[in-house]
Scaffold this motif. Structure first.
Motif, mmCIF file in Angstrom:
data_model
loop_
_atom_site.group_PDB
_atom_site.id
_atom_site.type_symbol
_atom_site.label_atom_id
_atom_site.label_comp_id
_atom_site.label_asym_id
_atom_site.label_seq_id
_atom_site.Cartn_x
_atom_site.Cartn_y
_atom_site.Cartn_z
ATOM 1 N N VAL A 153 0.935 -1.166 -0.033
ATOM 2 C CA VAL A 153 0.102 -0.079 -0.025
ATOM 3 C C VAL A 153 0.835 1.127 0.186
ATOM 4 C CG1 VAL A 153 -1.753 1.403 1.177
ATOM 5 C CG2 VAL A 153 -1.800 -1.250 1.330
ATOM 6 N N LYS A 154 0.371 2.151 -0.868
ATOM 7 C CA LYS A 154 0.854 3.584 -0.831
ATOM 8 C C LYS A 154 -0.054 4.466 -0.825
ATOM 9 C CE LYS A 154 5.075 2.365 -3.375
ATOM 10 N NZ LYS A 154 5.820 2.485 -4.813
ATOM 11 N N HIS A 155 0.068 5.706 0.030
ATOM 12 C CA HIS A 155 -1.312 6.412 0.282
ATOM 13 C C HIS A 155 -1.800 7.100 -1.118
ATOM 14 C CE1 HIS A 155 1.868 9.917 0.062
ATOM 15 N NE2 HIS A 155 0.991 10.501 -0.234
ATOM 16 N N THR A 156 -0.801 7.300 -2.085
ATOM 17 C CA THR A 156 -1.168 7.607 -3.209
ATOM 18 C C THR A 156 -2.206 6.720 -4.103
ATOM 19 O OG1 THR A 156 0.555 7.008 -4.619
ATOM 20 C CG2 THR A 156 0.744 9.442 -3.655
ATOM 21 N N LEU A 157 -2.167 5.470 -3.680
ATOM 22 C CA LEU A 157 -2.908 4.555 -4.483
ATOM 23 C C LEU A 157 -4.082 4.105 -3.676
ATOM 24 C CD1 LEU A 157 -0.152 2.173 -5.440
ATOM 25 C CD2 LEU A 157 -1.080 3.988 -6.799
ATOM 26 N N VAL A 158 -4.605 4.690 -2.634
ATOM 27 C CA VAL A 158 -5.830 4.428 -1.711
ATOM 28 C C VAL A 158 -6.785 5.511 -2.740
ATOM 29 C CG1 VAL A 158 -7.009 4.726 0.251
ATOM 30 C CG2 VAL A 158 -4.732 4.224 0.239
ATOM 31 N N ALA A 159 -7.834 4.592 -3.288
ATOM 32 C CA ALA A 159 -8.801 5.120 -4.048
ATOM 33 C C ALA A 159 -10.264 5.479 -3.523
ATOM 34 C CB ALA A 159 -8.973 4.308 -5.339
ATOM 35 N N PRO A 160 -10.954 6.483 -3.857
ATOM 36 C CA PRO A 160 -12.198 6.596 -3.486
ATOM 37 C C PRO A 160 -13.301 5.381 -3.751
ATOM 38 C CG PRO A 160 -11.565 8.490 -4.624
ATOM 39 C CD PRO A 160 -10.695 7.473 -4.825
ATOM 40 N N PHE A 161 -14.019 5.178 -2.951
ATOM 41 C CA PHE A 161 -15.094 3.998 -3.043
ATOM 42 C C PHE A 161 -16.554 4.689 -2.561
ATOM 43 C CE2 PHE A 161 -11.828 1.176 -3.948
ATOM 44 C CZ PHE A 161 -12.022 0.304 -4.807
ATOM 45 N N GLU A 162 -17.285 5.187 -3.580
ATOM 46 C CA GLU A 162 -18.487 5.904 -3.228
ATOM 47 C C GLU A 162 -19.481 5.061 -3.605
ATOM 48 O OE1 GLU A 162 -17.987 8.846 -6.391
ATOM 49 O OE2 GLU A 162 -16.213 9.867 -5.212
ATOM 50 N N ARG A 163 -20.484 4.980 -2.371
ATOM 51 C CA ARG A 163 -21.764 4.431 -2.619
ATOM 52 C C ARG A 163 -22.779 5.229 -3.523
ATOM 53 N NH1 ARG A 163 -24.491 0.025 -0.402
ATOM 54 N NH2 ARG A 163 -22.872 -0.349 1.018
ATOM 55 N N ILE A 164 -23.240 4.510 -4.490
ATOM 56 C CA ILE A 164 -24.249 5.311 -5.521
ATOM 57 C C ILE A 164 -25.469 4.656 -5.590
ATOM 58 C CG2 ILE A 164 -22.239 6.504 -6.765
ATOM 59 C CD1 ILE A 164 -22.546 4.330 -9.004
ATOM 60 N N ASN A 165 -25.499 3.358 -5.374
ATOM 61 C CA ASN A 165 -26.769 2.584 -5.578
ATOM 62 C C ASN A 165 -27.363 2.816 -6.973
ATOM 63 O OD1 ASN A 165 -26.623 1.245 -3.209
ATOM 64 N ND2 ASN A 165 -27.258 3.065 -1.892
ATOM 65 N N ASP A 166 -26.879 2.918 -8.012
ATOM 66 C CA ASP A 166 -27.488 3.376 -9.381
ATOM 67 C C ASP A 166 -27.900 2.260 -9.976
ATOM 68 O OD1 ASP A 166 -28.158 4.585 -11.893
ATOM 69 O OD2 ASP A 166 -26.119 5.034 -12.316
ATOM 70 N N GLY A 167 -29.201 1.715 -9.629
ATOM 71 C CA GLY A 167 -29.777 0.504 -10.349
ATOM 72 C C GLY A 167 -28.853 -0.902 -9.790
ATOM 73 N N SER A 168 -28.181 -1.580 -10.416
ATOM 74 C CA SER A 168 -27.537 -2.670 -9.888
ATOM 75 C C SER A 168 -26.094 -2.539 -9.477
ATOM 76 C CB SER A 168 -27.654 -3.892 -10.962
ATOM 77 O OG SER A 168 -26.515 -3.457 -12.141
ATOM 78 N N THR A 169 -25.627 -1.319 -9.699
ATOM 79 C CA THR A 169 -24.282 -0.745 -9.378
ATOM 80 C C THR A 169 -24.474 0.124 -8.108
ATOM 81 O OG1 THR A 169 -23.733 -0.409 -11.765
ATOM 82 C CG2 THR A 169 -22.294 0.516 -10.119
ATOM 83 N N ILE A 170 -23.496 -0.554 -7.071
ATOM 84 C CA ILE A 170 -23.685 -0.041 -5.722
ATOM 85 C C ILE A 170 -22.662 0.802 -5.498
ATOM 86 C CG2 ILE A 170 -23.428 -1.024 -3.424
ATOM 87 C CD1 ILE A 170 -24.590 -3.413 -4.323
ATOM 88 N N TRP A 171 -21.188 0.767 -5.993
ATOM 89 C CA TRP A 171 -20.290 1.476 -5.838
ATOM 90 C C TRP A 171 -19.501 2.179 -7.019
ATOM 91 C CZ3 TRP A 171 -18.956 2.129 -0.875
ATOM 92 C CH2 TRP A 171 -19.333 1.174 0.112
ATOM 93 N N ARG A 172 -18.877 3.320 -6.977
ATOM 94 C CA ARG A 172 -18.300 4.093 -7.975
ATOM 95 C C ARG A 172 -16.688 4.236 -7.326
ATOM 96 N NH1 ARG A 172 -17.269 9.531 -8.765
ATOM 97 N NH2 ARG A 172 -16.740 9.922 -10.918
ATOM 98 N N SER A 173 -15.800 3.965 -8.287
ATOM 99 C CA SER A 173 -14.466 4.110 -7.865
ATOM 100 C C SER A 173 -13.674 4.940 -8.933
ATOM 101 C CB SER A 173 -13.725 2.943 -7.558
ATOM 102 O OG SER A 173 -12.164 3.157 -7.003
ATOM 103 N N PRO A 174 -13.731 6.358 -8.771
ATOM 104 C CA PRO A 174 -12.868 7.040 -9.476
ATOM 105 C C PRO A 174 -11.380 6.987 -9.294
ATOM 106 C CG PRO A 174 -14.019 8.616 -8.135
ATOM 107 C CD PRO A 174 -14.257 7.145 -7.809
ATOM 108 N N PHE A 175 -10.499 7.007 -10.541
ATOM 109 C CA PHE A 175 -9.024 7.270 -10.180
ATOM 110 C C PHE A 175 -8.428 7.563 -11.642
ATOM 111 C CE2 PHE A 175 -4.830 5.816 -9.275
ATOM 112 C CZ PHE A 175 -4.524 6.246 -8.151
ATOM 113 N N ASN A 176 -7.546 8.411 -11.489
ATOM 114 C CA ASN A 176 -6.647 8.770 -12.847
ATOM 115 C C ASN A 176 -5.567 8.217 -12.540
ATOM 116 O OD1 ASN A 176 -8.783 10.221 -13.950
ATOM 117 N ND2 ASN A 176 -8.077 12.129 -13.300
ATOM 118 N N PHE A 177 -4.699 7.624 -13.681
ATOM 119 C CA PHE A 177 -3.640 7.332 -13.819
ATOM 120 C C PHE A 177 -2.747 8.186 -14.707
ATOM 121 C CE2 PHE A 177 -6.041 3.470 -13.248
ATOM 122 C CZ PHE A 177 -5.450 2.818 -12.324
#
Length: 283
Positions: free
Chosen positions: A250-274
């Motif tokens: 683990v590196k602190h820059t690699l900890v990504a957001p995991f946002e609960r969205i409950n959009d239909g069958s999709t429960i989570w969203r994880s945005p991350f730019n490389f």
């Protein structure tokens, strides 16, 4: 020549036996290895019984290795050596995406998928949309970047660990960016899992009072013409093992957001730019 072996001149005596015309890098590596090994033994006054235990440990590690399992890589991982070698060989400018360990479960030849496709084939787990951009240090999108992704399933196993249970290529896929540099796919919110701990490395961890768990993560390999390859993960920040990863990945820059969205069958969203780095930079 330094003559006969003595405790005081052990390093000089051993290193003097190397030939004069061997590979220079091999000579450098082996001379340093001998120097540090002998210094370690002298520093802790290693006993004969302890030396025999060490030999037995290495023997058992070799005996458990096969095409599916490499106990010595596991040993390297759990001692932080793998991460140190990776860090030394992948120094990048601040702001560029950092590397972490590859892990033993990458498989060459995963299927090419369309942006937005679902990689989860077993129907298990909490669905998660992974999305973002591949960009350079100036924020410009990278066209033609290949993103190879894989993760465990909701039970904490990779498909290659359960070939008779999971569908082939479960939670795997390769995506290629367009002009906008964007990527998106649907997987699951990954879960934490233990590394194989039924061998000598597992016994070592137990003896040291350490757990065998890796925090939940999604694997990525990102390649683009003219840029350094990125081998990395994104991590779930609220995982109970996030600060005690057994392989130190683990590196602190690699900890990504995991946002609960409950959009239909999709429960989570994880945005991350490389953020990719040119091949000739930072080396």
């Amino acid at each position: 020549m330094t003559g006969f072996f003595t405790e005081e001149r052990s390093v000089e005596t051993v290193n003097a036996r190397m030939g004069k015309h061997i590979n220079p890098r091999l000579a450098e590596v082996m001379a340093s290895l001998v120097r540090h090994l002998h210094s370690f033994v002298k520093d802790i006054h290693l006993t004969t019984d302890e030396w025999e235990i060490a030999i037995g440990f290495l023997t058992k590690a070799g005996q458990i290795c096969n095409a599916e399992r490499q106990e010595f890589i596991l040993l390297s991982d759990t001692l932080g050596l793998s991460m140190l070698v990776d860090a030394i060989n992948n120094r990048r400018p601040i702001g560029a995406t950092e590397n972490t360990v590859l892990g033993p479960f990458h498989v060459v030849g995963a299927p090419e998928r369309k942006m937005g496709d679902t990689i989860t084939l077993d129907g298990k787990g909490e669905s998660c949309l992974f999305e973002g951009c591949v960009i350079n240090a100036h924020g410009e999108p990278i066209n033609g970047a290949r993103i190879d992704v894989w993760s465990d399933n909701a039970d904490g196993f990779y498909d290659v660990q359960q070939p008779d249970i999971q569908p082939k290529w479960n939670n795997r896929g390769i995506f290629t960016t367009g002009d906008d540099g964007k990527y998106s796919f649907v997987g699951i919110k990954p879960v934490s899992y233990p590394i194989p701990n039924d061998g000598p490395v597992g016994q070592m961890l137990s003896s040291l009072g350490r757990h065998p768990y890796r925090p939940a993560h999604m694997h990525y390999i990102i390649t683009a013409p003219g840029y350094q390859k990125i081998v990395t993960h994104t991590f779930v920040g609220d995982d109970p093992y996030i600060t005690s990863d057994t392989v130190f990945g683990v590196k602190h820059t690699l900890v990504a957001p995991f946002e609960r969205i409950n959009d239909g069958s999709t429960i989570w969203r994880s945005p991350f730019n490389f953020v990719v780095t040119p091949c000739d930079e930072g080396k």
